[in-house]
Design a protein around this motif. Structure first.
Motif, PDB file in Angstrom:
ATOM      1  N   VAL A 189       0.838  -1.200   0.000  1.00  0.00           N
ATOM      2  CA  VAL A 189       0.000   0.000   0.000  1.00  0.00           C
ATOM      3  C   VAL A 189       0.876   1.254   0.000  1.00  0.00           C
ATOM      4  O   VAL A 189       0.628   2.196  -0.757  1.00  0.00           O
ATOM      5  CB  VAL A 189      -0.954  -0.017   1.221  1.00  0.00           C
ATOM      6  N   LEU A 190       1.913   1.272   0.835  1.00  0.00           N
ATOM      7  CA  LEU A 190       2.781   2.453   0.914  1.00  0.00           C
ATOM      8  C   LEU A 190       3.532   2.681  -0.393  1.00  0.00           C
ATOM      9  O   LEU A 190       3.628   3.819  -0.871  1.00  0.00           O
ATOM     10  CB  LEU A 190       3.749   2.333   2.086  1.00  0.00           C
ATOM     11  N   ALA A 191       4.056   1.613  -0.980  1.00  0.00           N
ATOM     12  CA  ALA A 191       4.775   1.754  -2.252  1.00  0.00           C
ATOM     13  C   ALA A 191       3.836   2.247  -3.349  1.00  0.00           C
ATOM     14  O   ALA A 191       4.218   3.082  -4.179  1.00  0.00           O
ATOM     15  CB  ALA A 191       5.420   0.431  -2.652  1.00  0.00           C
ATOM     16  N   ALA A 192       2.606   1.748  -3.364  1.00  0.00           N
ATOM     17  CA  ALA A 192       1.633   2.172  -4.376  1.00  0.00           C
ATOM     18  C   ALA A 192       1.323   3.658  -4.243  1.00  0.00           C
ATOM     19  O   ALA A 192       1.221   4.372  -5.243  1.00  0.00           O
ATOM     20  CB  ALA A 192       0.350   1.349  -4.250  1.00  0.00           C
ATOM     21  N   ALA A 193       1.181   4.143  -3.012  1.00  0.00           N
ATOM     22  CA  ALA A 193       0.870   5.564  -2.805  1.00  0.00           C
ATOM     23  C   ALA A 193       1.996   6.449  -3.326  1.00  0.00           C
ATOM     24  O   ALA A 193       1.752   7.416  -4.055  1.00  0.00           O
ATOM     25  CB  ALA A 193       0.612   5.841  -1.328  1.00  0.00           C
ATOM     26  N   ALA A 194       3.237   6.126  -2.981  1.00  0.00           N
ATOM     27  CA  ALA A 194       4.375   6.934  -3.450  1.00  0.00           C
ATOM     28  C   ALA A 194       4.486   6.880  -4.972  1.00  0.00           C
ATOM     29  O   ALA A 194       4.747   7.905  -5.617  1.00  0.00           O
ATOM     30  CB  ALA A 194       5.668   6.447  -2.795  1.00  0.00           C
ATOM     31  N   ILE A 240       5.982  14.539  -8.170  1.00  0.00           N
ATOM     32  CA  ILE A 240       6.480  14.813  -6.822  1.00  0.00           C
ATOM     33  C   ILE A 240       7.081  13.543  -6.224  1.00  0.00           C
ATOM     34  O   ILE A 240       6.468  12.477  -6.300  1.00  0.00           O
ATOM     35  CB  ILE A 240       5.327  15.301  -5.915  1.00  0.00           C
ATOM     36  N   ALA A 241       8.242  13.675  -5.602  1.00  0.00           N
ATOM     37  CA  ALA A 241       8.859  12.560  -4.871  1.00  0.00           C
ATOM     38  C   ALA A 241       8.392  12.619  -3.424  1.00  0.00           C
ATOM     39  O   ALA A 241       8.433  13.688  -2.793  1.00  0.00           O
ATOM     40  CB  ALA A 241      10.372  12.655  -4.936  1.00  0.00           C
ATOM     41  N   THR A 242       7.921  11.478  -2.904  1.00  0.00           N
ATOM     42  CA  THR A 242       7.431  11.410  -1.530  1.00  0.00           C
ATOM     43  C   THR A 242       7.941  10.153  -0.846  1.00  0.00           C
ATOM     44  O   THR A 242       8.405   9.216  -1.494  1.00  0.00           O
ATOM     45  CB  THR A 242       5.892  11.379  -1.469  1.00  0.00           C
ATOM     46  N   GLU A 243       7.774  10.148   0.458  1.00  0.00           N
ATOM     47  CA  GLU A 243       7.946   8.944   1.260  1.00  0.00           C
ATOM     48  C   GLU A 243       6.589   8.662   1.884  1.00  0.00           C
ATOM     49  O   GLU A 243       6.062   9.499   2.636  1.00  0.00           O
ATOM     50  CB  GLU A 243       8.986   9.155   2.356  1.00  0.00           C
ATOM     51  N   ALA A 244       5.996   7.518   1.555  1.00  0.00           N
ATOM     52  CA  ALA A 244       4.717   7.138   2.150  1.00  0.00           C
ATOM     53  C   ALA A 244       4.984   6.657   3.573  1.00  0.00           C
ATOM     54  O   ALA A 244       5.830   5.787   3.778  1.00  0.00           O
ATOM     55  CB  ALA A 244       4.058   6.048   1.319  1.00  0.00           C
ATOM     56  N   VAL A 245       4.272   7.236   4.549  1.00  0.00           N
ATOM     57  CA  VAL A 245       4.611   6.949   5.936  1.00  0.00           C
ATOM     58  C   VAL A 245       3.536   6.212   6.736  1.00  0.00           C
ATOM     59  O   VAL A 245       3.872   5.460   7.647  1.00  0.00           O
ATOM     60  CB  VAL A 245       5.032   8.225   6.694  1.00  0.00           C
ATOM     61  N   ALA A 246       2.259   6.392   6.438  1.00  0.00           N
ATOM     62  CA  ALA A 246       1.235   5.738   7.243  1.00  0.00           C
ATOM     63  C   ALA A 246      -0.121   5.732   6.548  1.00  0.00           C
ATOM     64  O   ALA A 246      -0.468   6.671   5.834  1.00  0.00           O
ATOM     65  CB  ALA A 246       1.094   6.447   8.586  1.00  0.00           C
ATOM     66  N   VAL A 247      -0.895   4.699   6.811  1.00  0.00           N
ATOM     67  CA  VAL A 247      -2.277   4.628   6.340  1.00  0.00           C
ATOM     68  C   VAL A 247      -3.118   5.499   7.260  1.00  0.00           C
ATOM     69  O   VAL A 247      -3.009   5.418   8.485  1.00  0.00           O
ATOM     70  CB  VAL A 247      -2.794   3.174   6.352  1.00  0.00           C
ATOM     71  N   PHE A 294     -14.823   0.497  -5.357  1.00  0.00           N
ATOM     72  CA  PHE A 294     -13.428   0.824  -5.081  1.00  0.00           C
ATOM     73  C   PHE A 294     -13.244   0.993  -3.577  1.00  0.00           C
ATOM     74  O   PHE A 294     -14.088   1.600  -2.913  1.00  0.00           O
ATOM     75  CB  PHE A 294     -13.034   2.156  -5.755  1.00  0.00           C
ATOM     76  N   VAL A 295     -12.150   0.474  -3.037  1.00  0.00           N
ATOM     77  CA  VAL A 295     -11.747   0.750  -1.672  1.00  0.00           C
ATOM     78  C   VAL A 295     -10.506   1.627  -1.787  1.00  0.00           C
ATOM     79  O   VAL A 295      -9.459   1.187  -2.265  1.00  0.00           O
ATOM     80  CB  VAL A 295     -11.441  -0.534  -0.874  1.00  0.00           C
ATOM     81  N   LEU A 296     -10.657   2.898  -1.406  1.00  0.00           N
ATOM     82  CA  LEU A 296      -9.580   3.876  -1.522  1.00  0.00           C
ATOM     83  C   LEU A 296      -8.868   4.003  -0.174  1.00  0.00           C
ATOM     84  O   LEU A 296      -9.471   4.456   0.807  1.00  0.00           O
ATOM     85  CB  LEU A 296     -10.140   5.236  -1.936  1.00  0.00           C
ATOM     86  N   ILE A 297      -7.619   3.601  -0.136  1.00  0.00           N
ATOM     87  CA  ILE A 297      -6.832   3.629   1.087  1.00  0.00           C
ATOM     88  C   ILE A 297      -5.991   4.902   1.071  1.00  0.00           C
ATOM     89  O   ILE A 297      -5.099   5.054   0.235  1.00  0.00           O
ATOM     90  CB  ILE A 297      -5.940   2.379   1.185  1.00  0.00           C
ATOM     91  N   ALA A 298      -6.322   5.819   1.974  1.00  0.00           N
ATOM     92  CA  ALA A 298      -5.604   7.105   2.052  1.00  0.00           C
ATOM     93  C   ALA A 298      -4.313   6.911   2.838  1.00  0.00           C
ATOM     94  O   ALA A 298      -4.335   6.395   3.954  1.00  0.00           O
ATOM     95  CB  ALA A 298      -6.485   8.157   2.710  1.00  0.00           C
ATOM     96  N   VAL A 299      -3.203   7.345   2.235  1.00  0.00           N
ATOM     97  CA  VAL A 299      -1.877   7.172   2.823  1.00  0.00           C
ATOM     98  C   VAL A 299      -1.223   8.535   2.985  1.00  0.00           C
ATOM     99  O   VAL A 299      -1.146   9.314   2.030  1.00  0.00           O
ATOM    100  CB  VAL A 299      -0.993   6.273   1.924  1.00  0.00           C
ATOM    101  N   ARG A 300      -0.749   8.822   4.199  1.00  0.00           N
ATOM    102  CA  ARG A 300      -0.013  10.062   4.442  1.00  0.00           C
ATOM    103  C   ARG A 300       1.367   9.921   3.823  1.00  0.00           C
ATOM    104  O   ARG A 300       2.073   8.951   4.078  1.00  0.00           O
ATOM    105  CB  ARG A 300       0.103  10.312   5.949  1.00  0.00           C
ATOM    106  N   CYS A 301       1.746  10.876   2.976  1.00  0.00           N
ATOM    107  CA  CYS A 301       3.046  10.874   2.313  1.00  0.00           C
ATOM    108  C   CYS A 301       3.801  12.146   2.667  1.00  0.00           C
ATOM    109  O   CYS A 301       3.220  13.226   2.680  1.00  0.00           O
ATOM    110  CB  CYS A 301       2.869  10.795   0.793  1.00  0.00           C
ATOM    111  N   ARG A 302       5.074  12.011   2.937  1.00  0.00           N
ATOM    112  CA  ARG A 302       5.931  13.156   3.254  1.00  0.00           C
ATOM    113  C   ARG A 302       6.577  13.651   1.966  1.00  0.00           C
ATOM    114  O   ARG A 302       7.189  12.889   1.238  1.00  0.00           O
ATOM    115  CB  ARG A 302       7.005  12.734   4.260  1.00  0.00           C
ATOM    116  N   TRP A 303       6.430  14.951   1.688  1.00  0.00           N
ATOM    117  CA  TRP A 303       7.029  15.564   0.502  1.00  0.00           C
ATOM    118  C   TRP A 303       8.544  15.494   0.624  1.00  0.00           C
ATOM    119  O   TRP A 303       9.104  15.798   1.677  1.00  0.00           O
ATOM    120  CB  TRP A 303       6.566  17.017   0.381  1.00  0.00           C
ATOM    121  N   ILE A 304       9.207  15.073  -0.450  1.00  0.00           N
ATOM    122  CA  ILE A 304      10.668  15.042  -0.496  1.00  0.00           C
ATOM    123  C   ILE A 304      11.180  16.102  -1.464  1.00  0.00           C
ATOM    124  O   ILE A 304      12.036  16.908  -1.104  1.00  0.00           O
ATOM    125  CB  ILE A 304      11.197  13.649  -0.906  1.00  0.00           C
TER     126      ILE A 304
END
Length: 138
Positions: free
Chosen positions: A47-52, A61-68, A87-97
């Protein structure tokens, strides 16, 4: 096109300097509406890799996905009201790099938006609620 199972997708929620990264969607569901960059999770992808990946594909934008953060159900129906896709949309917090948003892939437009300007936009389902939850989560 009816599918029997829910389709797992991610939303990349990126906050930088009090603004949230949004795109205007080019494809269904919610074509033309503003929402988070996102899309389907690929087979074998976390999930985290998919979000980034989705944030990078749609905005550059380059990000680091950090948490669901949360999950949202979206039901796409035909004109008669019959369920076509779930659709099940999983929201992931991503840190801007790095990077500034440039619309690409499934995005018509991309940019940073202050949360207090959401009323100006035609938003996809639950965007404002997810954004406020992300801000509260820090």
């Amino acid at each position: 096109m009816t599918t029997g199972r829910p389709i797992a997708c991610v939303l990349g929620v990126v906050i930088r300097d009090g603004e949230i990264l949004l795109i205007r969607r080019a494809n269904a569901p919610d074509r033309g509406k503003w929402g988070f960059p996102g899309g389907k999770i690929e087979r074998g992808e976390t999930v985290l890799a998919a979000a980034a990946r989705e944030v990078a594909e749609e905005t550059g934008i380059a990000t680091e996905a950090v948490a669901v953060l949360t999950a949202v159900d979206v039901f796409e129906k035909d004109q008669a009201g019959r369920l076509q896709r779930h659709f099940v949309l999983i929201a992931v917090r991503c840190r801007w790099i790095a990077g500034e948003p440039i619309a690409a892939d499934d995005a018509l437009e991309a940019g940073w938006w202050p949360i207090d300007r959401f009323a100006e936009l035609d938003l996809s389902v639950d965007v404002e609620a997810v954004a406020r939850g992300a801000i509260l989560a820090g």
